[in-house]
Design a protein around this motif. Structure first.
Motif, PDB file in Angstrom:
ATOM      1  N   LEU A   4      44.862   8.064 133.926  1.00  0.00           N
ATOM      2  CA  LEU A   4      44.240   9.245 133.338  1.00  0.00           C
ATOM      3  C   LEU A   4      44.378   9.196 131.824  1.00  0.00           C
ATOM      4  O   LEU A   4      45.438   8.882 131.302  1.00  0.00           O
ATOM      5  CB  LEU A   4      44.902  10.511 133.898  1.00  0.00           C
ATOM      6  CG  LEU A   4      44.725  10.751 135.408  1.00  0.00           C
ATOM      7  CD1 LEU A   4      45.508  11.988 135.822  1.00  0.00           C
ATOM      8  CD2 LEU A   4      43.256  10.901 135.778  1.00  0.00           C
ATOM      9  N   GLN A   5      43.305   9.517 131.132  1.00  0.00           N
ATOM     10  CA  GLN A   5      43.320   9.479 129.675  1.00  0.00           C
ATOM     11  C   GLN A   5      43.819  10.807 129.104  1.00  0.00           C
ATOM     12  O   GLN A   5      43.096  11.537 128.424  1.00  0.00           O
ATOM     13  CB  GLN A   5      41.928   9.156 129.147  1.00  0.00           C
ATOM     14  CG  GLN A   5      41.465   7.738 129.438  1.00  0.00           C
ATOM     15  CD  GLN A   5      42.371   6.710 128.796  1.00  0.00           C
ATOM     16  OE1 GLN A   5      42.649   6.784 127.604  1.00  0.00           O
ATOM     17  NE2 GLN A   5      42.846   5.753 129.574  1.00  0.00           N
ATOM     18  N   ASN A  34      47.675   4.344 122.570  1.00  0.00           N
ATOM     19  CA  ASN A  34      46.852   4.311 121.366  1.00  0.00           C
ATOM     20  C   ASN A  34      47.121   5.559 120.553  1.00  0.00           C
ATOM     21  O   ASN A  34      47.243   6.660 121.109  1.00  0.00           O
ATOM     22  CB  ASN A  34      45.358   4.256 121.723  1.00  0.00           C
ATOM     23  CG  ASN A  34      44.874   2.840 121.979  1.00  0.00           C
ATOM     24  OD1 ASN A  34      45.477   1.873 121.523  1.00  0.00           O
ATOM     25  ND2 ASN A  34      43.776   2.709 122.727  1.00  0.00           N
ATOM     26  N   ILE A  35      47.234   5.402 119.238  1.00  0.00           N
ATOM     27  CA  ILE A  35      47.389   6.537 118.335  1.00  0.00           C
ATOM     28  C   ILE A  35      46.109   6.642 117.519  1.00  0.00           C
ATOM     29  O   ILE A  35      45.728   5.678 116.831  1.00  0.00           O
ATOM     30  CB  ILE A  35      48.604   6.361 117.403  1.00  0.00           C
ATOM     31  CG1 ILE A  35      49.889   6.189 118.225  1.00  0.00           C
ATOM     32  CG2 ILE A  35      48.754   7.553 116.479  1.00  0.00           C
ATOM     33  CD1 ILE A  35      50.443   4.798 118.222  1.00  0.00           C
ATOM     34  N   LYS A  41      40.490   6.117 113.367  1.00  0.00           N
ATOM     35  CA  LYS A  41      41.165   4.811 113.377  1.00  0.00           C
ATOM     36  C   LYS A  41      42.207   4.766 114.488  1.00  0.00           C
ATOM     37  O   LYS A  41      42.958   5.716 114.693  1.00  0.00           O
ATOM     38  CB  LYS A  41      41.833   4.566 112.027  1.00  0.00           C
ATOM     39  CG  LYS A  41      42.568   3.229 111.955  1.00  0.00           C
ATOM     40  CD  LYS A  41      43.250   3.027 110.609  1.00  0.00           C
ATOM     41  CE  LYS A  41      44.026   1.725 110.590  1.00  0.00           C
ATOM     42  NZ  LYS A  41      44.743   1.507 109.310  1.00  0.00           N
ATOM     43  N   LEU A  42      42.235   3.639 115.197  1.00  0.00           N
ATOM     44  CA  LEU A  42      43.181   3.470 116.307  1.00  0.00           C
ATOM     45  C   LEU A  42      44.319   2.547 115.894  1.00  0.00           C
ATOM     46  O   LEU A  42      44.111   1.531 115.237  1.00  0.00           O
ATOM     47  CB  LEU A  42      42.482   2.885 117.528  1.00  0.00           C
ATOM     48  CG  LEU A  42      41.596   3.817 118.363  1.00  0.00           C
ATOM     49  CD1 LEU A  42      40.980   3.052 119.517  1.00  0.00           C
ATOM     50  CD2 LEU A  42      42.386   5.011 118.886  1.00  0.00           C
ATOM     51  N   SER A  72      46.607  11.990 117.521  1.00  0.00           N
ATOM     52  CA  SER A  72      46.763  12.196 118.965  1.00  0.00           C
ATOM     53  C   SER A  72      47.161  10.876 119.612  1.00  0.00           C
ATOM     54  O   SER A  72      46.860   9.795 119.096  1.00  0.00           O
ATOM     55  CB  SER A  72      45.464  12.713 119.590  1.00  0.00           C
ATOM     56  OG  SER A  72      44.430  11.741 119.453  1.00  0.00           O
ATOM     57  N   VAL A  73      47.846  10.985 120.745  1.00  0.00           N
ATOM     58  CA  VAL A  73      48.365   9.817 121.449  1.00  0.00           C
ATOM     59  C   VAL A  73      47.788   9.803 122.858  1.00  0.00           C
ATOM     60  O   VAL A  73      47.780  10.835 123.551  1.00  0.00           O
ATOM     61  CB  VAL A  73      49.909   9.860 121.527  1.00  0.00           C
ATOM     62  CG1 VAL A  73      50.439   8.702 122.362  1.00  0.00           C
ATOM     63  CG2 VAL A  73      50.507   9.819 120.122  1.00  0.00           C
ATOM     64  N   SER A  74      47.277   8.655 123.295  1.00  0.00           N
ATOM     65  CA  SER A  74      46.752   8.523 124.656  1.00  0.00           C
ATOM     66  C   SER A  74      47.318   7.267 125.313  1.00  0.00           C
ATOM     67  O   SER A  74      47.546   6.248 124.657  1.00  0.00           O
ATOM     68  CB  SER A  74      45.226   8.467 124.650  1.00  0.00           C
ATOM     69  OG  SER A  74      44.768   7.380 123.869  1.00  0.00           O
TER      70      SER A  74
END
Length: 471
Positions: A4-5, A34-35, A41-42, A72-74
């Motif tokens: 889940l993202q 990923n930030i 920008k990732l 944000s962080v995923s």
């Protein structure tokens, strides 16, 4: 399984390469994330700590310019993984496993956790097969055995990079040349060193059987912590899935440990000896213990970690802890290097605890162990006499003492100082007999009479009178 993202937006603060995220207790230790900042920008990162209050993430790139309000962080993957394939042989990658040779991404046959799988101690087979490095001092005096972990202790400014490249080029398991591979991981390299290794592997053709992971000094510290794990994951896959005998060369472990200390400082951990983390022993063991031979599996993983001892101090925490975990050490000597001897390996403080398992009749040669012992004793005697001569002069020496002095000179010049020659174990033993034959037979107390009768008087061919310096 599709992950889940879910996004985590409550980024509390940044400390160096670390990001602290509130209300993220459901993130798992070791997860890859990923930030994303406000501009889209990732940056990549890995979870290194989880508590009820927050999660700590090591960011793979620079954190400069990252806005807490919009970040944000995923979640990307539940654990750091590397896509592996047999096609990785002959390729060059960065410290995170991304191609840097201009070729396409590797089509992965499997995606494996870079932390590896625990090796069942009951499934470990006894290492007892000789690996020929082509370097006389290693092959005869501190033999490397398949499945062993045998570090090289060097110092700042000593030619351990050149030695690593020579071993990578020459190493082989006699009789298994076709299924022998080298995985080479370098951490904290300068651009000059990156160019050296790249050109050396391509020039000598060693790249055709090698996988290179090159982490540069200006890459993030966290990447340095992942590089050896990427290399070892590749080695385990080639060894235990495809039956390769893999030699893993890791250089420089000192840069790796410095990165550990840097990350520990950013996490505000209580430091241990010399400021290094208290868990450094455990961390190093998680790398070194990934060497071995497994019952029922045709392949094997052998390690040569290389570390430069700060101030040439063998009691420094990095070589000290390494010595506890591994099975011996090969010591690169500054005095020999200052004389122009290459490779400047001193056999006296060097040791291979598994040497006896893989040498002797039916493995190398029946006289191997006795020759090793005799060389060690004669060289030690010659060095003692050098100290005596510095005080009293040569007039106080007997004729036999003078022969030992000459032996020490010849041993350094012709046996240790082989330059870039690639010597088989028979070649190395021939050189050893040629030097020992200049001593009276009565002095060869560690060699059997049968061996003396067979080999005493051996003449060194001119080709074995190697250069004292790098050729």
């Amino acid at each position: 399984m599709t992950l889940l993202q879910k996004e985590y937006n409550d980024v509390a603060y940044i400390s160096g390469p670390l990001l602290f995220v509130n209300a993220a207790s459901d993130l798992a230790y070791g997860a890859i994330v990923n930030i994303k900042d406000g501009s889209g920008k990732l940056r990549g990162g890995q979870v290194i700590s989880v508590s009820d209050q927050n999660a700590v993430i090591q960011v793979f790139e620079e954190t400069r310019g990252l806005d807490l309000a919009t970040a944000s962080v995923s979640l990307v993957e539940d654990v750091a993984r590397l896509g592996v394939s047999k096609e990785m042989i002959g390729r060059r990658f960065d410290g995170l496993g991304r191609p840097i040779d201009g070729l396409p991404e590797v089509v992965a046959e499997k995606r494996l956790s870079i932390n590896g799988q625990p090796m069942n101690p009951a499934a470990r087979a006894k290492p007892e097969e000789f690996i020929q490095t082509g370097i006389s001092t290693i092959d005869v005096n501190t033999s490397l055995i398949r499945g062993q972990k045998l570090p090289i202790f060097s110092g700042s400014g000593l030619p351990h990079n050149e030695l690593a490249a020579q071993i990578a080029r020459q190493a082989k398991v006699p009789g298994h040349e076709g299924d022998f591979a080298v995985v080479f991981a370098a951490m904290g390299l300068t651009q000059r060193e990156v160019s050296f290794f790249t050109q050396e592997f391509e020039r000598t053709g060693a790249l055709a059987r090698s996988v290179l992971f090159l982490n540069k000094a200006d890459d993030p510290a966290v990447e340095r912590l992942l590089t050896p794990r990427m290399a070892l994951t590749t080695a385990e896959y080639l060894a235990f899935e495809h039956g390769y005998h893999v030699l893993v060369i890791l250089t420089d472990l000192t840069n790796y440990c410095e990165a550990l200390r840097e990350i520990g400082g950013a996490r505000e951990e209580i430091p241990g000896r010399r400021g290094f983390p208290g868990y450094m022993y455990t961390d190093l063991a998680s790398l070194y213990e990934r060497a071995g031979v497994v019952d029922g599996k045709p392949g094997s993983v052998t390690q040569i970690p290389i570390l430069s001892m700060p101030d040439d101090d063998i009691t420094h925490p990095i070589p000290d802890l390494t010595g506890y975990i591994t099975e011996g050490q090969i010591v690169v000597d500054r005095t020999l290097n200052s004389k122009g001897v290459f490779p400047p390996i001193n056999p006296l403080p060097s040791l291979s605890r598994l040497q006896g398992n893989g040498i002797g009749k039916g493995k190398t040669r029946a006289d191997h162990k006795n020759i090793s012992d005799q060389l060690f004793a004669a060289y030690a005697n010659g060095l003692d006499l050098r100290k005596l001569v510095a005080i009293t002069g040569e007039d106080a020496l007997t004729e036999t003492d003078k022969l030992y002095l000459k032996f020490a000179d010849d041993f350094e010049q012709y046996f240790i100082g082989q330059g870039n020659q690639d010597r088989s174990i028979d070649d190395s033993l021939t050189v050893a007999w040629g030097i020992l034959s200049k001593l009276p037979q009565s002095q060869l107390t560690r060699i059997s009479k049968d061996s003396i009768d067979k080999y005493y008087g051996t003449k060194m061919d001119e080709m074995w009178k190697g250069s004292r310096s790098m050729q």
